[in-house]
Design a protein around this motif. Structure first.
Motif, PDB file in Angstrom:
ATOM      1  N   LEU A 164      26.427  61.487  59.748  1.00 58.95           N
ATOM      2  CA  LEU A 164      27.448  60.292  59.577  1.00 58.95           C
ATOM      3  C   LEU A 164      26.763  59.071  58.860  1.00 58.95           C
ATOM      4  CD1 LEU A 164      30.509  59.693  59.653  1.00 58.95           C
ATOM      5  CD2 LEU A 164      29.920  58.636  61.983  1.00 58.95           C
ATOM      6  N   SER A 165      25.460  59.012  59.112  1.00 58.16           N
ATOM      7  CA  SER A 165      24.736  57.739  58.797  1.00 58.16           C
ATOM      8  C   SER A 165      24.486  57.711  57.181  1.00 58.16           C
ATOM      9  CB  SER A 165      23.479  57.649  59.503  1.00 58.16           C
ATOM     10  OG  SER A 165      22.488  58.572  59.012  1.00 58.16           O
ATOM     11  N   ASP A 166      24.515  58.767  56.679  1.00 60.06           N
ATOM     12  CA  ASP A 166      24.292  58.959  55.433  1.00 60.06           C
ATOM     13  C   ASP A 166      25.544  58.422  54.598  1.00 60.06           C
ATOM     14  OD1 ASP A 166      21.900  60.305  55.468  1.00 60.06           O
ATOM     15  OD2 ASP A 166      22.720  62.369  55.268  1.00 60.06           O
ATOM     16  N   GLU A 167      26.717  58.540  55.235  1.00 57.82           N
ATOM     17  CA  GLU A 167      27.859  58.075  54.441  1.00 57.82           C
ATOM     18  C   GLU A 167      27.907  56.506  54.139  1.00 57.82           C
ATOM     19  OE1 GLU A 167      31.357  59.532  56.355  1.00 57.82           O
ATOM     20  OE2 GLU A 167      30.587  61.552  56.128  1.00 57.82           O
ATOM     21  N   TYR A 168      27.137  55.820  55.126  1.00 53.47           N
ATOM     22  CA  TYR A 168      27.326  54.326  55.109  1.00 53.47           C
ATOM     23  C   TYR A 168      25.893  53.669  54.629  1.00 53.47           C
ATOM     24  CZ  TYR A 168      31.578  55.190  57.125  1.00 53.47           C
ATOM     25  OH  TYR A 168      32.932  55.509  57.541  1.00 53.47           O
ATOM     26  N   TYR A 169      24.870  54.405  54.792  1.00 52.02           N
ATOM     27  CA  TYR A 169      23.486  53.989  54.947  1.00 52.02           C
ATOM     28  C   TYR A 169      22.911  54.515  53.459  1.00 52.02           C
ATOM     29  CZ  TYR A 169      18.947  51.878  56.106  1.00 52.02           C
ATOM     30  OH  TYR A 169      17.859  51.267  56.086  1.00 52.02           O
ATOM     31  N   ASN A 170      22.964  55.833  52.984  1.00 52.39           N
ATOM     32  CA  ASN A 170      22.595  56.313  52.209  1.00 52.39           C
ATOM     33  C   ASN A 170      23.205  56.690  50.863  1.00 52.39           C
ATOM     34  OD1 ASN A 170      20.097  56.237  53.485  1.00 52.39           O
ATOM     35  ND2 ASN A 170      20.490  58.243  54.745  1.00 52.39           N
ATOM     36  N   THR A 171      24.120  57.504  50.979  1.00 52.58           N
ATOM     37  CA  THR A 171      25.051  57.972  49.696  1.00 52.58           C
ATOM     38  C   THR A 171      25.420  56.832  49.058  1.00 52.58           C
ATOM     39  OG1 THR A 171      27.087  58.491  50.933  1.00 52.58           O
ATOM     40  CG2 THR A 171      25.523  60.264  50.637  1.00 52.58           C
ATOM     41  N   PRO A 172      25.748  55.823  49.675  1.00 52.40           N
ATOM     42  CA  PRO A 172      26.653  54.773  48.673  1.00 52.40           C
ATOM     43  C   PRO A 172      25.716  54.153  47.637  1.00 52.40           C
ATOM     44  CG  PRO A 172      27.222  54.277  50.651  1.00 52.40           C
ATOM     45  CD  PRO A 172      26.315  55.363  50.887  1.00 52.40           C
ATOM     46  N   ARG A 173      24.332  54.065  48.081  1.00 52.25           N
ATOM     47  CA  ARG A 173      23.262  53.825  47.136  1.00 52.25           C
ATOM     48  C   ARG A 173      23.097  54.518  45.990  1.00 52.25           C
ATOM     49  NH1 ARG A 173      18.237  52.872  50.462  1.00 52.25           N
ATOM     50  NH2 ARG A 173      19.361  54.026  52.221  1.00 52.25           N
ATOM     51  N   VAL A 174      23.233  55.937  46.153  1.00 54.91           N
ATOM     52  CA  VAL A 174      23.156  56.797  45.164  1.00 54.91           C
ATOM     53  C   VAL A 174      24.441  56.553  44.144  1.00 54.91           C
ATOM     54  CG1 VAL A 174      22.972  59.150  44.473  1.00 54.91           C
ATOM     55  CG2 VAL A 174      21.821  58.370  46.406  1.00 54.91           C
ATOM     56  N   TRP A 175      25.577  56.613  44.862  1.00 56.19           N
ATOM     57  CA  TRP A 175      26.636  56.307  44.023  1.00 56.19           C
ATOM     58  C   TRP A 175      26.862  55.235  43.044  1.00 56.19           C
ATOM     59  CZ3 TRP A 175      29.903  51.952  44.690  1.00 56.19           C
ATOM     60  CH2 TRP A 175      31.147  52.117  44.241  1.00 56.19           C
ATOM     61  N   GLU A 176      26.108  54.147  43.868  1.00 54.43           N
ATOM     62  CA  GLU A 176      25.842  52.986  43.002  1.00 54.43           C
ATOM     63  C   GLU A 176      24.866  53.171  41.681  1.00 54.43           C
ATOM     64  OE1 GLU A 176      26.217  48.517  42.041  1.00 54.43           O
ATOM     65  OE2 GLU A 176      27.558  50.207  42.491  1.00 54.43           O
ATOM     66  N   GLY A 177      24.183  53.872  41.996  1.00 53.99           N
ATOM     67  CA  GLY A 177      23.154  53.902  40.769  1.00 53.99           C
ATOM     68  C   GLY A 177      23.844  54.821  39.630  1.00 53.99           C
ATOM     69  N   GLN A 178      24.443  55.673  40.062  1.00 50.29           N
ATOM     70  CA  GLN A 178      25.058  56.696  39.395  1.00 50.29           C
ATOM     71  C   GLN A 178      26.402  55.986  38.802  1.00 50.29           C
ATOM     72  OE1 GLN A 178      25.833  60.503  41.171  1.00 50.29           O
ATOM     73  NE2 GLN A 178      23.606  60.990  41.351  1.00 50.29           N
ATOM     74  N   ARG A 179      26.896  55.290  39.210  1.00 56.79           N
ATOM     75  CA  ARG A 179      28.136  54.379  38.894  1.00 56.79           C
ATOM     76  C   ARG A 179      27.581  53.512  37.653  1.00 56.79           C
ATOM     77  NH1 ARG A 179      30.734  49.343  39.246  1.00 56.79           N
ATOM     78  NH2 ARG A 179      28.686  48.525  40.262  1.00 56.79           N
TER      79      ARG A 179
END
Length: 471
Positions: free
Chosen positions: A236-251
Motif C-alpha cells: 500500500l505504501s507504493d500507492e502514496y510514496y512511490n508510484t505517484p512520482r513515476v506517474w508524475e515523470g511520465q505525465r
C-alpha cells in the motif's frame, strides 16, 4: 543519519534525447540539513584497499584508478556516500535508488549487514570501469562475492548505452538496458519487470538467479519472470510514496497518456511523445506536482496537497544529471549538472567532467551547521527563506533561476566552441576556469537573492504593526 535515502531517478537512451546524449540523473534524498561536497579524484596508480566506515565491508581495489567526479558528504563517519560521478572514460554512475525486498525472499537470502552498501558503491566501481556494461558486471561480481546490506537500484551510462541495475536480497541482482529511444523514471521500489534470460544484449543477472527462484518457490506467476513481482513488496505504501512520482515523470513526458497515480501497473520504461531535453529532466527532478491538485504549495484541497510524496522536497541533499554527449572527446563529452540542496529551489550548474578540480566553494564543507562559504548552504539558505513566505517569494526565485539558467547556458555554449581549439593541460586549465565561472554566476545570483529576501522579510513578521501617523 538515516540508513536509507529516498531518491527519485531518471534514465534516457541516446535516441530519446534531443541531441543524442545519454542521460542519467537522481535526487539524493536523506535529511533536510545534510551538506554535500563536489570534488574530482585524480587518476592514481597505487595499491589500495577499501574499508567502510559504516560496517565491516572491506575489499582490495585495483592499483590503477581513473579520474572521476563525485559528491561525498560533509563527514565520512557514516561512510563516503560519493553517490554520483563521471570518470575519464565517459562512464557515468549514480548510486543508489533505495528499494525494498519482500520478506519471503529475504528469508531465503538475507541481507548481509557487512556487505557492500550505497555508501561504497561509487567509490569501488566507477574508477575501475570503461563502459556502463562493465559497471554492471563489476558491481554484480562484488555483490555475489561479498553480499549486500541493502536493496538498491543503480544507474550506469556511457555514450552508447544506459543500464539500470537492481539488487535484491543478499546476493541477487539483475540489470536491464534502457532502449535507446526510451526513458525510465524510478522511485523507491523494485522496477524491472519481465526478464528475457536469452537476451544478453539487454539483460544481465547473477548466474544463479533463476535457480534461486525455482528452489525457493518464489515466482507467483505460472509463466514469465517478473522481477518486480517476485522480489518487490508491491504494498500500500507504493500507492502514496512511490508510484505517484513515476506517474508524475511520465505525465510530463507523455501528457497524452492518462494513468492513475496510484496504479501498480505503471510501466518501467516508456517512449516519450517528444525528444527529451536537459530542461525536461530538470523539470522532472524539480517537480512537486505543479499543475495538479497534489502540489503541496498549490490550490488543491488539504487532503490532496498532502496525499503523495513529491519528487522534490526539503530532504534533497543534491540533485544531479549526468549527460554524456555524442561525438565529443572524453574531456568534454561529460557534463555533470549539479543542483545543491532542493532541486525546485536551486539551479543546475553544468561542470565539464574533464576538469581537474572543482571550485573551492564546492569542496570545503566539513561541518553540519550553516556555512556561508559552502555552495550547499548558499542554495539551501534561499530555500529556507522562500519557504517562510512561499507565495510571495517563489516568483522572485523563479525569475533568478531563469536568468541564471540562460547565463549558464550561454557560457556552456561558448566553452564548447573554445574547447575545440585546446588540448592537454591547456584544455584542462580552461575547463577549470569555466567551472569557476559557472559557479560564480550561480553563487552570485543566489547570494544577491538572499540579500533581497532577507530585506523583504523584515516587513513580514506576524508581530508587525502599522502605525497610524495621524495619532
Amino acid at each position: 543519519m538515516e540508513k536509507y535515502s529516498a531518491c527519485t531517478s531518471f534514465l534516457a537512451g541516446k535516441l530519446a534525447t534531443i541531441d543524442g546524449s545519454t542521460i542519467i540523473g537522481r535526487n539524493e534524498d536523506s535529511k533536510s540539513a545534510w551538506p554535500k561536497n563536489f570534488i574530482v579524484h585524480s587518476h592514481s596508480t597505487e595499491p589500495k584497499e577499501f574499508k567502510s566506515n559504516e560496517n565491516k565491508f572491506t575489499m582490495p581495489l585495483p592499483d590503477e584508478a581513473a579520474k572521476y567526479t563525485a559528491t561525498p558528504e560533509w563527514t565520512d563517519q557514516y561512510g563516503l556516500f560519493e553517490e554520483d560521478g563521471i570518470n575519464e572514460y565517459s562512464v557515468a554512475m549514480s548510486a543508489t535508488e533505495s528499494a525494498y525486498t519482500n520478506d519471503t525472499v529475504l528469508a531465503a537470502d538475507p541481507l548481509n549487514p557487512d556487505g557492500i552498501g550505497e555508501e561504497a558503491m561509487v567509490t569501488v566501481v566507477l574508477p575501475y570501469i570503461k563502459t556502463a556494461r562493465e559497471g554492471v558486471e563489476r558491481l554484480g561480481s562484488i555483490i555475489e562475492k561479498y553480499g549486500t546490506s541493502e536493496t538498491n537500484g543503480i544507474l550506469f551510462s556511457d555514450q552508447k548505452e544506459v543500464w539500470y541495475m537492481e539488487t535484491a536480497a543478499g546476493h541477487q541482482w539483475v540489470a536491464q538496458r534502457i532502449p535507446d529511444d526510451h526513458y525510465a523514471v524510478v522511485s523507491n521500489q523494485l522496477s524491472i519487470q519481465e526478464i528475457d534470460f536469452g537476451d544478453v544484449d539487454n539483460f544481465m543477472f547473477n548466474s544463479g538467479l533463476q535457480q534461486f527462484v525455482v528452489e525457493n518457490n518464489l515466482n507467483p506467476n505460472e509463466s514469465g519472470f517478473n522481477f518486480r513481482e517476485i522480489f518487490g513488496k508491491n504494498d500500500l505504501s507504493d500507492e502514496y510514496y512511490n508510484t505517484p512520482r513515476v506517474w508524475e515523470g511520465q505525465r510530463i513526458l507523455n501528457p497524452e497518456i492518462k494513468q492513475d497515480p496510484i496504479s501498480h501497473d505503471l510501466p518501467f520504461i516508456r517512449k516519450a511523445s517528444r525528444l527529451i531535453k536537459i530542461s525536461d529532466v530538470q523539470r522532472i527532478l524539480s517537480s512537486h506536482y505543479e499543475g495538479t491538485p497534489y502540489n503541496p504549495a498549490g490550490s488543491g484541497s488539504k487532503a490532496d496537497k498532502h496525499r503523495f510524496r513529491p519528487i522534490s522536497l526539503p530532504a534533497t541533499q543534491e540533485s544531479h544529471i549526468l549527460q554524456l554527449r555524442p561525438n565529443k572527446p572524453n574531456t568534454t563529452a561529460g557534463v555533470h549538472w549539479l543542483a545543491m540542496g532542493v532541486a525546485a529551489q536551486s539551479v543546475y550548474v553544468p561542470f565539464f567532467a574533464g576538469m581537474s578540480e572543482t571550485p573551492a566553494i564546492y569542496q570545503g564543507t566539513n561541518k553540519l551547521e550553516y556555512d556561508p562559504n559552502s555552495a550547499y548552504w548558499v542554495f539551501k539558505l534561499v530555500s529556507v527563506l522562500v519557504d517562510a513566505h512561499f507565495k510571495e517569494f517563489m516568483p522572485e526565485l523563479q525569475k533568478v533561476q531563469s536568468e541564471t539558467n540562460i547565463s549558464l547556458g550561454n557560457l556552456l555554449k561558448e566553452a564548447d566552441a573554445k574547447s575545440n581549439e585546446l588540448s592537454g593541460d591547456n584544455l584542462t586549465s580552461y575547463l577549470n576556469q569555466i567551472a569557476n565561472q559557472s559557479s560564480k554566476i550561480a553563487i552570485d545570483a543566489f547570494r544577491k537573492l538572499t540579500s533581497q529576501l532577507i530585506t523583504k522579510s523584515t516587513d513580514m513578521s506576524p508581530l508587525f504593526y502599522k502605525h497610524n501617523t495621524d495619532l
